[in-house]
Write a protein that holds these residues in place. Structure first.
Motif, PDB file in Angstrom:
ATOM      1  N   GLY A  89       4.251 -31.356 -45.979  1.00 21.03           N
ATOM      2  CA  GLY A  89       4.155 -30.483 -44.811  1.00 21.03           C
ATOM      3  C   GLY A  89       5.511 -29.953 -44.384  1.00 21.03           C
ATOM      4  O   GLY A  89       5.654 -28.767 -44.062  1.00 21.03           O
ATOM      5  N   TYR A  90       6.528 -30.829 -44.380  1.00 21.47           N
ATOM      6  CA  TYR A  90       7.878 -30.375 -44.038  1.00 21.47           C
ATOM      7  C   TYR A  90       8.376 -29.333 -45.032  1.00 21.47           C
ATOM      8  O   TYR A  90       8.953 -28.313 -44.642  1.00 21.47           O
ATOM      9  CB  TYR A  90       8.842 -31.569 -44.005  1.00 21.47           C
ATOM     10  N   MET A  91       8.150 -29.603 -46.329  1.00 15.98           N
ATOM     11  CA  MET A  91       8.593 -28.644 -47.343  1.00 15.98           C
ATOM     12  C   MET A  91       7.870 -27.313 -47.168  1.00 15.98           C
ATOM     13  O   MET A  91       8.485 -26.244 -47.277  1.00 15.98           O
ATOM     14  CB  MET A  91       8.341 -29.191 -48.752  1.00 15.98           C
ATOM     15  N   GLY A  92       6.564 -27.365 -46.875  1.00 11.11           N
ATOM     16  CA  GLY A  92       5.804 -26.136 -46.677  1.00 11.11           C
ATOM     17  C   GLY A  92       6.347 -25.317 -45.526  1.00 11.11           C
ATOM     18  O   GLY A  92       6.487 -24.095 -45.629  1.00 11.11           O
ATOM     19  N   MET A  93       6.668 -25.987 -44.412  1.00 12.43           N
ATOM     20  CA  MET A  93       7.207 -25.280 -43.249  1.00 12.43           C
ATOM     21  C   MET A  93       8.539 -24.614 -43.589  1.00 12.43           C
ATOM     22  O   MET A  93       8.767 -23.438 -43.258  1.00 12.43           O
ATOM     23  CB  MET A  93       7.402 -26.258 -42.093  1.00 12.43           C
ATOM     24  N   ILE A  94       9.427 -25.339 -44.261  1.00 15.90           N
ATOM     25  CA  ILE A  94      10.738 -24.786 -44.612  1.00 15.90           C
ATOM     26  C   ILE A  94      10.591 -23.623 -45.580  1.00 15.90           C
ATOM     27  O   ILE A  94      11.222 -22.561 -45.416  1.00 15.90           O
ATOM     28  CB  ILE A  94      11.641 -25.896 -45.214  1.00 15.90           C
ATOM     29  N   MET A  95       9.745 -23.805 -46.600  1.00 14.94           N
ATOM     30  CA  MET A  95       9.567 -22.742 -47.593  1.00 14.94           C
ATOM     31  C   MET A  95       8.927 -21.496 -46.962  1.00 14.94           C
ATOM     32  O   MET A  95       9.316 -20.375 -47.259  1.00 14.94           O
ATOM     33  CB  MET A  95       8.687 -23.234 -48.751  1.00 14.94           C
ATOM     34  N   ALA A  96       7.934 -21.702 -46.083  1.00 14.00           N
ATOM     35  CA  ALA A  96       7.291 -20.560 -45.425  1.00 14.00           C
ATOM     36  C   ALA A  96       8.290 -19.783 -44.587  1.00 14.00           C
ATOM     37  O   ALA A  96       8.292 -18.541 -44.578  1.00 14.00           O
ATOM     38  CB  ALA A  96       6.124 -21.038 -44.559  1.00 14.00           C
ATOM     39  N   ALA A  97       9.168 -20.505 -43.864  1.00 14.31           N
ATOM     40  CA  ALA A  97      10.185 -19.838 -43.043  1.00 14.31           C
ATOM     41  C   ALA A  97      11.160 -19.053 -43.922  1.00 14.31           C
ATOM     42  O   ALA A  97      11.531 -17.909 -43.598  1.00 14.31           O
ATOM     43  CB  ALA A  97      10.940 -20.872 -42.209  1.00 14.31           C
ATOM     44  N   LEU A  98      11.564 -19.645 -45.036  1.00 17.91           N
ATOM     45  CA  LEU A  98      12.491 -18.954 -45.945  1.00 17.91           C
ATOM     46  C   LEU A  98      11.833 -17.741 -46.600  1.00 17.91           C
ATOM     47  O   LEU A  98      12.454 -16.681 -46.738  1.00 17.91           O
ATOM     48  CB  LEU A  98      13.003 -19.923 -47.015  1.00 17.91           C
ATOM     49  N   ILE A  99      10.565 -17.898 -47.003  1.00 17.51           N
ATOM     50  CA  ILE A  99       9.850 -16.759 -47.600  1.00 17.51           C
ATOM     51  C   ILE A  99       9.765 -15.614 -46.599  1.00 17.51           C
ATOM     52  O   ILE A  99      10.046 -14.461 -46.925  1.00 17.51           O
ATOM     53  CB  ILE A  99       8.437 -17.175 -48.060  1.00 17.51           C
TER      54      ILE A  99
END
Length: 442
Positions: A89-99
């Motif tokens: 979940g943390y990785m998803g949040m970070i990746m979504a923000a970067l995308i």
């Protein structure tokens, strides 16, 4: 039943999830990938990979999200207490923000073109479009301003919530997107010489059936459904327990394929009819398409339609990326959605400024030999998304007992065991291949 906000209807959820998947990947990237890799064979491989590799992971995200009824981090924490699965979940949040940080830059380019099209300011010289595109992406003021405007549009939708914001916007933009596409397809197919574009799309040239084309089709199928960053997991957390997630996932996949094919039917018949080459690469939407429409009767009108639908597709994807950040930030703390959306959106805007400037005043700054924009793209698409999708597949395929996954999927035994075999063996192997190949190509 959870008191968590939910989609008001199944069609609202499907349109929102499809909108997340149907973004630049389907309308901007798919045509130039198909154009560079033989057309029909690439398209056939893409469709097969969607159903047998990407769709099982999409179903897994729907399953985890709908079962959890919480944001991505809390869903994993509650379903796997005391275990580190919540890091997905943390990785998803970070990746979504970067995308979203670099995706909003492309959204800004679309706004730049749409504004010029609406004001009839696009050049009358076909050869000038390449120069225009370079001028737009290299102008620091315009690049940052339009990026900010695109983020603002995204914030205004997300702050209004699931029913009043995301679902309402998706119910307007997705049907409009289909309608605009049909108009453009009809216009493209009525051109003299359009049949060559149809042959390119639907008559196989088996010379392109090779390992490279298979791998590229696999990558396109994987990324086009927005799996791996817990976006679909987050949307499914707003879905009622009685909804059929398998059917919803299939609807999303089919809609994505249809939009991708419609994008090809708009572009390739017109490209062939007017004497252009289909293998123009990423500049197809911003350089070749304006030149193509310019040569058509009422070309200015059809060009406006094209950039409106491209904007709609981009916004329906961007709101899903901001939503996962907002959902996690709100959590169970009952924080203000409006305040959280504005703060989250503003932070992502700031993170995206280097990407917006990476083609102009900061073009001299490179990371591993890549521009800032390309480096963030590589980090998210070639590293973050495959890792996230790999562990989502393992969680649904191995951590869940068959009793839980059977209950959640609620389908016939043959279809359930087909999904189980794909999510346990086929999808993880395919994701690992994408990941390793991406690293080797860096």
């Amino acid at each position: 039943m959870s008191s968590r906000d939910q989609f008001a209807s199944k069609i609202g959820f499907i349109l929102a999830a499809a909108g997340s998947a149907i973004g630049l990947g389907a309308i901007w990237k798919f045509p130039y990938m198909a154009g560079n890799n033989g057309g029909s064979v690439f398209i056939l491989l893409f469709i097969l990979c969607i159903f047998f590799i990407s769709l099982p992971v999409l179903i897994a995200e729907f399953m985890i999200g709908r079962r959890g009824q919480k944001d991505a981090i809390t869903s994993f924490k509650e379903q796997a207490p005391g275990k580190p699965w919540y890091l997905i979940g943390y990785m998803g949040m970070i990746m979504a923000a970067l995308i979203l940080s670099f995706y909003s830059v492309v959204g800004g380019w679309i706004l730049s073109y749409l504004g010029r099209a609406l004001l009839f300011m696009l050049s009358a010289e076909t050869t000038a479009y390449g120069d225009l595109f370079n001028a737009i992406i290299q102008n620091p003021f315009e690049a940052v301003l339009t990026q900010g405007l695109f983020i603002l549009m995204t914030i205004l939708i997300v702050q209004a919530g699931i029913k009043g914001g995301i679902e309402r916007a998706s119910k307007i933009m997705m049907p409009a997107l289909f309608l605009f596409f049909i108009v453009l397809v009809v216009r493209s197919l009525t051109l003299d010489g359009a049949i060559e574009g149809l042959r390119f799309m639907f008559v196989p040239n088996w010379d392109y059936l090779n390992g490279k084309t298979i791998l590229l089709a696999l990558g396109q199928a994987f990324f086009t459904l927005s799996v791996g960053v817990s976006v679909m997991l987050t949307y499914a957390s707003y879905l009622g327990k009685n909804e059929n997630i398998g059917g919803a996932a299939i609807n999303v996949a089919v809609m994505n394929i249809i939009i991708s094919l419609l994008a090809g039917l708009v572009i390739f018949p017109a490209v062939f009819a007017l004497g252009f080459s289909p293998d123009q690469g990423p500049g197809l939407a911003f350089v070749i398409i304006p030149a193509v429409f310019e040569q058509l009767p009422m070309g200015g009108f059809f060009l406006i339609l094209f950039f409106i639908l491209l904007l709609f597709a981009t916004v329906t994807s961007s709101i899903s990326m901001l939503e996962i950040v907002v959902s996690i930030a709100i959590g169970d703390r009952k924080a203000s959605r409006i305040r959280t959306a504005w703060i989250g959106g503003f932070i992502i805007f700031l993170i995206g400024i280097p990407s917006a400037l990476s083609f102009g005043v900061w073009s001299h700054i490179t990371i591993l030999g890549k521009s800032i924009f390309d480096a963030v793209d590589f980090l998210t698409n070639s590293i973050g998304m495959p890792i996230g999708a790999f562990f989502i597949a393992l969680f649904a395929g191995y951590y869940y007992s068959t009793h839980i996954s059977k209950q959640e999927l609620s389908t016939s035994p043959p279809l359930y065991y087909l999904w189980l075999a794909l999510i346990r063996f086929v999808s993880p192997v395919a994701i690992a291949i994408i990941f390793i190949t991406g690293l080797l190509a860096a």
